[in-house]
Write a protein that holds these residues in place. Structure first.
Motif, PDB file in Angstrom:
ATOM      1  N   CYS A 141       1.014  -1.172  -0.098  1.00 33.32           N
ATOM      2  CA  CYS A 141       0.063  -0.121   0.077  1.00 33.32           C
ATOM      3  C   CYS A 141       0.812   1.144  -0.120  1.00 33.32           C
ATOM      4  CB  CYS A 141      -0.780  -0.211   1.213  1.00 33.32           C
ATOM      5  SG  CYS A 141      -1.693   1.543   1.669  1.00 33.32           S
ATOM      6  N   CYS A 168       0.036   2.944   3.963  1.00 31.16           N
ATOM      7  CA  CYS A 168       0.438   2.508   5.059  1.00 31.16           C
ATOM      8  C   CYS A 168       1.588   1.500   4.828  1.00 31.16           C
ATOM      9  CB  CYS A 168      -0.588   1.685   5.901  1.00 31.16           C
ATOM     10  SG  CYS A 168      -1.053   0.288   4.931  1.00 31.16           S
ATOM     11  N   CYS A 187      -7.412  -0.134   0.605  1.00 31.06           N
ATOM     12  CA  CYS A 187      -6.534  -1.244   1.270  1.00 31.06           C
ATOM     13  C   CYS A 187      -7.077  -1.927   2.568  1.00 31.06           C
ATOM     14  CB  CYS A 187      -5.368  -0.195   1.814  1.00 31.06           C
ATOM     15  SG  CYS A 187      -4.272  -0.696   3.020  1.00 31.06           S
ATOM     16  N   CYS A 227      -5.375  -0.301   5.980  1.00 28.36           N
ATOM     17  CA  CYS A 227      -5.788   1.308   6.359  1.00 28.36           C
ATOM     18  C   CYS A 227      -7.093   1.852   5.725  1.00 28.36           C
ATOM     19  CB  CYS A 227      -4.481   1.985   6.162  1.00 28.36           C
ATOM     20  SG  CYS A 227      -4.178   2.695   4.523  1.00 28.36           S
ATOM     21  N   THR A 240      -7.317   3.034   2.849  1.00 29.22           N
ATOM     22  CA  THR A 240      -7.293   4.071   1.770  1.00 29.22           C
ATOM     23  C   THR A 240      -7.689   3.852   0.468  1.00 29.22           C
ATOM     24  OG1 THR A 240      -5.095   4.760   2.803  1.00 29.22           O
ATOM     25  CG2 THR A 240      -5.398   5.629   0.742  1.00 29.22           C
TER      26      THR A 240
END
Ligand SMILES: [Zn+2]
Length: 383
Positions: free
Chosen positions: A44, A47, A69, A72, A74
């Motif tokens: 990612c 993160c 993700c 995290c 995102t």
């Protein structure tokens, strides 16, 4: 339905395309940043958690994770999914056009038409298709790098060029046509030349073959191969049909044509207009295409790509986008169109491509025209 095997092949080439597309995504993202595509593994961008293999499945994972993700949350760009889908469609589309439809009218595939329709794909057909897939994969990477950064990284185009040279040495013109066929065609070409010297018209069979291909009956018949055409015809004695020397020579001529034409155009435009239109990356892209296709198809691809380039330019003017155009995607489109349409394009230019005097005249004429055009552009719209 006996032809269900074709659909299985279509599905499998599509899946293979999505897997390759997933790799192309990595290359498009990392190569312009001078990062390695092999290390580290996918992770990612926010993160830095590594992406597990089951979250890295082409097409599927994007929807399973709803584009986020797992660690995290995102959101990822949908573009990754779209490039995978696009590459899958292109691989399956090339399988359909190259092999099932035989769009280039390859003699060897025409002879194996029945078994191909039943799903028994000969090895040579796979090799032919694979070469186009490799070229298109490189074109996808370069096009998206150009769109993203207005730059085509040299390491991609050089790698692609090396791949093209290797492919050309392994599969020289007129492969994948059978030796028996090309020797027979060369005998008939010699016979037509002898008749021409004696003032006798070509035989009925020779005339019919010429009509089928849309060329003058006194022009030699050139079988279309993986390298569409050889570097020159009649072939040099030391580089006979099917030899690795002919493959290498044809590939090198394509490299020279691709890079020199675009650099020449760039130079003349710079001279006349005082401003450069094309980037050097575009010349590298054409060099890469040339290593696969030889010089004739590369030259024509450049002219074919003028049409998509004009369309892109017009759209950008209408929507007042960025001033600098990305020529990579139109060039890629022009290359693909030329490859798939060679059966119709090639014979119309055959008389021109294998005549030294005509080539010289057109080269000089083209250069003068381009210089004048760029000079006029400068007067109308100062840079
Ligand atoms: Zn994350």
């Amino acid at each position: 339905m006996e032809d269900y095997l074709i659909y299985i092949w279509l599905g499998m080439t599509f899946v293979l395309g999505t897997i390759v597309g997933s790799g192309l995504n990595v290359a498009i993202y990392r190569l312009p940043l001078e990062k390695s595509i092999l290390w580290p593994s996918s992770r990612c961008g926010v993160c830095y958690q590594p992406v597990r293999w089951y979250d890295n499945l082409p097409l599927l994972s994007y929807w399973v994770l709803r584009g986020r993700c797992r660690a995290c949350g995102t959101p990822y760009s949908m573009r990754y999914f779209l490039i995978e889908l696009f590459t899958g469609l292109v691989f399956a589309g090339l399988f359909y056009l190259d092999i099932v439809v035989n769009v280039s009218d390859l003699l060897s595939l025409r002879q194996m038409h029945t078994s191909i329709q039943l799903g028994a794909i000969p090895l040579s057909a796979w090799g032919y298709w694979a070469g186009h897939c490799v070229l298109v994969s490189f074109l996808i990477i370069t096009s998206f790098c150009d769109l993203d950064h207005r730059e085509i990284p040299l390491n991609i185009t050089v790698t692609g060029t090396i791949a093209g040279v290797i492919w050309s040495v392994l599969f020289p013109w007129p492969w994948p046509n059978e030796r028996f066929d090309w020797e027979w065609v060369e005998r008939r070409n010699t016979e037509v030349q002898q008749r021409l010297h004696k003032g006798i018209p070509p035989s009925v069979a020779a005339r019919e073959a010429a009509q089928r291909e849309g060329r003058d009956p006194f022009q030699p018949q050139l079988l279309i191969g993986a390298q569409p055409w050889p570097v020159w015809y009649p072939l040099p004695a030391w580089a006979p049909a099917g030899s690795w020397r002919l493959g290498l020579l044809t590939s090198l001529a394509g490299i020279a044509a691709g890079t020199l034409t675009l650099r020449g155009v760039r130079f003349l435009f710079g001279l006349g207009r005082g401003k450069e239109g094309l980037g050097l990356g575009d010349a590298d892209l054409m060099m890469m295409a040339g290593s696969f296709l030889g010089w004739q198809a590369t030259l024509l691809a450049f002219f074919v790509s003028v049409f998509p380039a004009l369309a892109v330019g017009l759209v950008q003017i209408l929507f007042r986008g960025r001033q600098d155009l990305a020529f990579g995607p139109p060039l890629a489109l022009g290359i693909l169109t030329t490859v798939l349409g060679w059966r119709w394009l090639g014979p119309h230019f055959q008389i021109l491509f294998f005549n030294e005097g005509m080539l010289l005249f057109l080269g000089v004429f083209g250069a003068v025209f381009m210089f004048l055009a760029s000079f006029v552009l400068r007067k109308i719209r100062p840079a």
